[in-house]
Design a protein around this motif. Structure first.
Motif, PDB file in Angstrom:
ATOM      1  N   GLU B 274       0.837  -1.213   0.000  1.00 25.35           N
ATOM      2  CA  GLU B 274       0.000   0.000   0.000  1.00 25.35           C
ATOM      3  C   GLU B 274       0.870   1.260   0.000  1.00 25.35           C
ATOM      4  N   LEU B 275       2.012   1.198   0.718  1.00 29.54           N
ATOM      5  CA  LEU B 275       2.927   2.347   0.716  1.00 29.54           C
ATOM      6  C   LEU B 275       3.453   2.596  -0.699  1.00 29.54           C
ATOM      7  N   PHE B 276       3.723   1.522  -1.426  1.00 29.95           N
ATOM      8  CA  PHE B 276       4.164   1.672  -2.811  1.00 29.95           C
ATOM      9  C   PHE B 276       3.110   2.385  -3.652  1.00 29.95           C
ATOM     10  N   HIS B 277       1.834   2.021  -3.450  1.00 31.08           N
ATOM     11  CA  HIS B 277       0.765   2.690  -4.204  1.00 31.08           C
ATOM     12  C   HIS B 277       0.731   4.185  -3.895  1.00 31.08           C
ATOM     13  N   ILE B 278       0.742   4.512  -2.602  1.00 31.60           N
ATOM     14  CA  ILE B 278       0.650   5.926  -2.203  1.00 31.60           C
ATOM     15  C   ILE B 278       1.872   6.695  -2.699  1.00 31.60           C
ATOM     16  N   CYS B 279       3.069   6.133  -2.518  1.00 33.39           N
ATOM     17  CA  CYS B 279       4.291   6.845  -2.902  1.00 33.39           C
ATOM     18  C   CYS B 279       4.394   6.991  -4.423  1.00 33.39           C
ATOM     19  N   THR B 280       4.047   5.931  -5.160  1.00 31.88           N
ATOM     20  CA  THR B 280       4.119   6.010  -6.618  1.00 31.88           C
ATOM     21  C   THR B 280       3.125   7.045  -7.133  1.00 31.88           C
ATOM     22  N   GLN B 281       1.881   6.986  -6.629  1.00 30.47           N
ATOM     23  CA  GLN B 281       0.861   7.900  -7.140  1.00 30.47           C
ATOM     24  C   GLN B 281       1.079   9.335  -6.665  1.00 30.47           C
ATOM     25  N   SER B 282       1.730   9.499  -5.522  1.00 31.12           N
ATOM     26  CA  SER B 282       1.980  10.854  -5.013  1.00 31.12           C
ATOM     27  C   SER B 282       3.332  11.397  -5.460  1.00 31.12           C
ATOM     28  N   GLY B 283       4.188  10.523  -6.015  1.00 34.26           N
ATOM     29  CA  GLY B 283       5.525  10.943  -6.420  1.00 34.26           C
ATOM     30  C   GLY B 283       6.399  11.338  -5.234  1.00 34.26           C
TER      31      GLY B 283
END
Lengths: 395, 395
Positions: B274-283
């Motif tokens: 989930e952290l990967f999703h948030i970090c990827t989508q938020s840059g």
């Protein structure tokens, strides 16, 4: 639909079945769940102004301000709803969308968005799922709707498809099943029984194909030519089964003509079954005229050849996805000029079988009770009661 | 959830497996599709003012006037997402609703309605499906949502469940995954890894049970007592796996405290994923502190006993359905008094691996590219990169 593709259906499937992942096929594990979703949805374009945020978060966000939102769900399971031995995945994708759009049309509403849940077993490759999605995209384009979300996962057996369709309508435009009134005209769009006969044709040829093939590809190709001949002149029936259309055009035509149906449904389980729903929920009976049932000549010819009663096919064959609706007799003049709508009967006062006072406590029994006077009026002869043979999935 | 029921899980299933339709069981074919639907939905009560018309027509009608509508879909398939050897159907019904409600909560929205698509194989009776629906009803009551429609059909293999959940929110209340900013606090509700350890416990005891039983009921009952002992003191872990809760309470608490998270997700695949999703989508990148990860003592004890690394369980075990969110550092004072929320790290500027100019055309590559600086800061020692081990369903 490209008619020329149809004769290849069986040959396609031979290749697929003998070697699900050939040189050209990519195993889904190579992309993983998120990679697959990104791959399939990366160039989706949104068509609906109400689509605020689509694929890529926990939920899609829609703006249906000032309108009613409509929602419907359908589950399509391999081996139950479709047979991939003769249904191309692209057609399946199209059909899965169309049957859900059809439910929204049946409420006299405008479809706007879909979500797709896909359970995929190990025998499918990335290319297979691309084919399915290609069909989904064509349908989204055709019906002017947006794919806004979903869920993609592995399955133990076969392909499982769950589609939810959303739509919008002004509150007083919505048409329920419960509004039919005594004296209303009963109408149906298109024709009935063709999809069922298309299925019979596909099933028959599949049996022939299975019986004669010996796992030999060149033999199978010869065979394929023979099947091609069998399908010639029956393309329309195949199309009705493999690529049904939601009658969004009929909804629009009725709106343009200023007609609001009093009750409406789509014909998915069969005309008789749908009439039972409308009559039970509206508390009415009906008379349907045999000679008014719209039947396509290809359907009539194949029924003859297969020794099937074409009227039974028209009454009980499902999957036509035509619209069945009732409308006020005063709309008759407005109705007649509309193309592809047929008046097949009219609504009568309900008659009920006497309630068993011992067993049935009145309210519940009445609620579940169906009117007994749903009748078919044959060309010559006495009215016969309609029975909702429909499709009992659990027998 | 009644803890006392848990020790009967295996005994229940023995009876079910040996004779799916006993004297007390009603075959579904007796009711048919429409009878079953009527039976299951006849006394549904609607709780949401936005529910205009629910079960009983082609689509449900909702009135989300002046608000954004949110929609999410999940597919749950037997053998992939659940094992009926130890998951009671009532719990499954509850969980199927909860995991969808959780997706709406993760958008900072209020869940309002669900639809259910159910594919049922021949080994299930009417009573089985009633059990499933009993769990669905309890969940609807608990989360204050309405069941407004669905589709019930036969399936070839096992139980297939498709749930769609709708919700509402004001446009500027909605929280996406893409809003995390450098310096934001990273928070999580409840604790992590418990659901995963609950699953490990159930799987281990199932293996023991299978190995020792010889199809002998009294023997199996003895066995059941032994299993009961194994579960004692681990009830919380079982509950986390079998009856997870959507953290609608956390959404409400944040709202009450005047905090709008900058990004939010629910932890279904595992914290790292989930952290990967948030970090990827938020840059952005992130630092997570090992000693800040909230872990339940039952989870820690079982991990020790089973030789599992509890931090790995907390980072990569899925199905906790806790909320992971980021919020502005200025909200710190408001955040601290809220019960059951833990600050586990903070957002850092993204660092990317150098783009391969030969192969990756900038835009697409950048879009799919993940920041490389998602880091776990251990108690003692150097930061180690987080990897999104998550759940690849397709391996």
């Amino acid at each position: 639909m490209h008619i020329s593709k149809k004769s290849c259906i069986f040959a396609d499937k031979i290749t697929n079945h003998q070697s699900p992942i050939t040189n050209h096929m990519t195993p889904i594990s190579k992309l993983g769940e998120f990679g697959l979703i990104r791959h399939l949805t990366q160039d989706l374009t949104n068509r609906q102004p109400s689509t605020v945020y689509a694929v890529g978060d926990d939920a899609a966000v829609l703006n249906h301000q000032g309108k009613r939102t409509l929602v419907t769900t359908d589950l399509l399971l391999e081996g139950i709803h479709f047979n991939l031995e003769y249904v191309p995945l692209r057609h399946l994708g199209y059909k899965a969308v169309a049957v859900n759009v059809s439910d929204i049309c049946a409420m006299n509403a405008t479809p706007t968005q879909i979500t797709i849940g896909l359970g995929i077993s190990a025998r499918f490759s990335v290319e297979d799922i691309e084919e399915f999605y290609a069909g989904v995209r064509v349908a989204c384009e055709h019906y002017n709707i947006d794919l806004v979300g979903g869920d993609t996962c592995a399955s133990m057996n076969g392909l499982s498809i769950a589609i939810t369709c959303l739509g919008v309508a002004d509150d007083n435009d919505i048409v329920y099943r419960k509004g039919a009134k005594v004296g209303d005209l009963i109408c149906v769009s298109g024709n009935l029984g063709s999809a069922y006969l298309g299925l019979q044709l596909l099933e028959r040829e599949l049996q022939v194909f299975r019986a004669t093939q010996h796992g030999n590809l060149s033999k199978a190709e010869e065979n394929n030519d023979a099947i091609h001949e069998k399908f010639e002149g029956r393309e329309y029936l195949l199309e009705r089964q493999l690529k049904p259309e939601a009658r969004i055009d009929i909804v629009e035509a009725l709106r343009k003509a200023g007609i609001k149906p009093t009750a409406m449904m789509d014909v998915s389980d069969g005309l008789s079954s749908e009439l039972f729903h409308i009559c039970t929920q509206s508390g009415v009976g009906c008379d349907i005229y045999e000679d008014k049932l719209p039947i396509d000549y290809q359907a009539a010819a194949l029924a003859e050849e297969m020794n099937l009663n074409i009227v039974t096919c028209a009454l009980n064959g499902g999957e036509d996805y035509e619209l069945l609706f009732t409308c006020d007799i005063h709309d008759y003049e407005k109705l007649v000029p509309i193309d592809d709508i047929y008046i097949i009967g009219h609504i009568t006062p309900a008659e009920y079988a006497p309630v068993d006072v011992e067993n049935g406590s009145s309210a519940a029994a009445k609620e579940a009770q169906q009117p007994v006077n749903l009748r078919l009026i044959p060309r010559n002869g006495n009215p016969i009661p309609l029975t909702a043979q429909g499709w009992n999935a659990f027998v």
